[in-house]
Design a protein around this motif. Structure first.
Motif, PDB file in Angstrom:
ATOM      1  N   LYS A  78       0.842  -1.208   0.000  1.00 52.43           N
ATOM      2  CA  LYS A  78       0.000   0.000   0.000  1.00 52.43           C
ATOM      3  C   LYS A  78       0.874   1.253   0.000  1.00 52.43           C
ATOM      4  CE  LYS A  78      -3.918   2.092   2.470  1.00 52.43           C
ATOM      5  NZ  LYS A  78      -3.565   3.458   2.240  1.00 52.43           N
ATOM      6  N   GLN A  79       1.891   1.297   0.846  1.00 53.49           N
ATOM      7  CA  GLN A  79       2.768   2.482   0.913  1.00 53.49           C
ATOM      8  C   GLN A  79       3.554   2.642  -0.387  1.00 53.49           C
ATOM      9  OE1 GLN A  79       2.965   4.854   3.522  1.00 53.49           O
ATOM     10  NE2 GLN A  79       3.964   5.925   1.835  1.00 53.49           N
ATOM     11  N   ILE A 108       8.475 -14.864  -2.779  1.00 55.92           N
ATOM     12  CA  ILE A 108       7.383 -15.152  -3.707  1.00 55.92           C
ATOM     13  C   ILE A 108       6.134 -15.653  -2.980  1.00 55.92           C
ATOM     14  CG2 ILE A 108       7.943 -17.541  -4.305  1.00 55.92           C
ATOM     15  CD1 ILE A 108       6.904 -14.726  -6.768  1.00 55.92           C
ATOM     16  N   GLU A 109       6.300 -16.138  -1.759  1.00 53.66           N
ATOM     17  CA  GLU A 109       5.150 -16.577  -0.957  1.00 53.66           C
ATOM     18  C   GLU A 109       4.230 -15.405  -0.610  1.00 53.66           C
ATOM     19  OE1 GLU A 109       4.371 -19.795  -0.265  1.00 53.66           O
ATOM     20  OE2 GLU A 109       6.101 -20.306  -1.516  1.00 53.66           O
ATOM     21  N   ASP A 110       4.720 -14.175  -0.754  1.00 52.88           N
ATOM     22  CA  ASP A 110       3.907 -12.983  -0.475  1.00 52.88           C
ATOM     23  C   ASP A 110       3.064 -12.552  -1.673  1.00 52.88           C
ATOM     24  OD1 ASP A 110       4.751 -12.674   2.151  1.00 52.88           O
ATOM     25  OD2 ASP A 110       6.447 -11.391   1.593  1.00 52.88           O
ATOM     26  N   PHE A 111       3.107 -13.322  -2.768  1.00 54.32           N
ATOM     27  CA  PHE A 111       2.430 -12.919  -3.998  1.00 54.32           C
ATOM     28  C   PHE A 111       0.941 -12.644  -3.789  1.00 54.32           C
ATOM     29  CE2 PHE A 111       0.036 -13.647  -7.857  1.00 54.32           C
ATOM     30  CZ  PHE A 111       0.678 -12.809  -8.755  1.00 54.32           C
ATOM     31  N   SER A 112       0.224 -13.559  -3.163  1.00 50.87           N
ATOM     32  CA  SER A 112      -1.229 -13.386  -2.983  1.00 50.87           C
ATOM     33  C   SER A 112      -1.561 -12.158  -2.156  1.00 50.87           C
ATOM     34  CB  SER A 112      -1.842 -14.625  -2.331  1.00 50.87           C
ATOM     35  OG  SER A 112      -1.773 -15.710  -3.219  1.00 50.87           O
ATOM     36  N   ALA A 113      -0.828 -11.947  -1.071  1.00 51.59           N
ATOM     37  CA  ALA A 113      -1.079 -10.785  -0.206  1.00 51.59           C
ATOM     38  C   ALA A 113      -0.798  -9.485  -0.946  1.00 51.59           C
ATOM     39  CB  ALA A 113      -0.229 -10.882   1.059  1.00 51.59           C
ATOM     40  N   GLU A 116      -3.517  -8.796  -3.653  1.00 56.06           N
ATOM     41  CA  GLU A 116      -4.788  -8.345  -3.081  1.00 56.06           C
ATOM     42  C   GLU A 116      -4.832  -6.817  -2.991  1.00 56.06           C
ATOM     43  OE1 GLU A 116      -6.975  -8.932   1.187  1.00 56.06           O
ATOM     44  OE2 GLU A 116      -5.931 -10.683   0.353  1.00 56.06           O
ATOM     45  N   VAL A 117      -3.734  -6.212  -2.587  1.00 51.44           N
ATOM     46  CA  VAL A 117      -3.657  -4.751  -2.489  1.00 51.44           C
ATOM     47  C   VAL A 117      -3.466  -4.136  -3.870  1.00 51.44           C
ATOM     48  CG1 VAL A 117      -2.371  -2.803  -1.506  1.00 51.44           C
ATOM     49  CG2 VAL A 117      -2.715  -4.886  -0.148  1.00 51.44           C
ATOM     50  N   TYR A 118      -2.559  -4.699  -4.654  1.00 49.75           N
ATOM     51  CA  TYR A 118      -2.205  -4.169  -5.974  1.00 49.75           C
ATOM     52  C   TYR A 118      -3.430  -3.968  -6.863  1.00 49.75           C
ATOM     53  CZ  TYR A 118      -0.089  -4.164 -10.667  1.00 49.75           C
ATOM     54  OH  TYR A 118       0.270  -3.848 -11.960  1.00 49.75           O
ATOM     55  N   LYS A 119      -4.307  -4.968  -6.921  1.00 49.14           N
ATOM     56  CA  LYS A 119      -5.440  -4.890  -7.854  1.00 49.14           C
ATOM     57  C   LYS A 119      -6.427  -3.785  -7.490  1.00 49.14           C
ATOM     58  CE  LYS A 119      -7.945  -8.769  -5.792  1.00 49.14           C
ATOM     59  NZ  LYS A 119      -8.380 -10.145  -6.018  1.00 49.14           N
TER      60      LYS A 119
END
Length: 151
Positions: A78-79, A108-113, A116-119
């Motif tokens: 987000k930041q 790469i395990e942080d991809f989903s998290a 979620e913010v990116y989109k």
């Protein structure tokens, strides 16, 4: 990384070929940062070639205090995106003007998290490359660089 640079160069070349040579599309402008605390950084926040803006990578740093935000990859994402939004605003653009992002995750395990913010910031779905690296500057969990087109 070499492929990303090559693709970016090809993109700039192709865009340049489609323009009238009498315009200033080949002029390169290295814009100074809008943040006084970064004035001595060895890079530009944005480099302009014609109506293309190449933004340097941003991390989840709160530029007011020059520290990474706390709260994990979602908070840093987000930041990071807010930092990108600030650079775009400085040059009269919005997130909707972004056409390409390169995302580097520390894990790469942080991809989903992250996604979620990116989109929520890019409903127009710019082209994107995402990969993981062993380590990022200042211990960041994410770094994002963008290419934007000024209309």
């Amino acid at each position: 990384m070499k492929k990303i640079i090559a693709i970016t160069c090809l993109f700039v070349f192709l865009v340049g070929c489609g323009t009238d040579s009498s315009t200033s599309s080949d002029t390169v402008i290295f814009h100074k940062t809008h943040e006084p605390k970064k004035s001595n950084a060895p890079f530009s926040d944005a480099v302009q070639v014609g109506n293309l803006f190449f933004l340097s990578g941003q991390v989840g740093m709160d530029h007011g205090v020059r520290k990474l935000v706390e709260g994990g990859v979602k908070a840093e994402t987000k930041q990071t995106l807010e930092n990108i939004k600030a650079v775009l605003k400085e040059h009269g653009m919005k997130m909707e003007d972004v056409v390409k992002c390169t995302v580097i995750l520390a894990d790469i395990e942080d991809f989903s998290a992250f996604n979620e913010v990116y989109k929520t910031y890019f409903p127009q779905k710019p082209a994107r490359t995402t990969f993981a690296a062993k380590g990022l500057a200042v211990g960041a969990k994410i770094e994002i660089e963008c290419i934007a087109v000024k209309q």
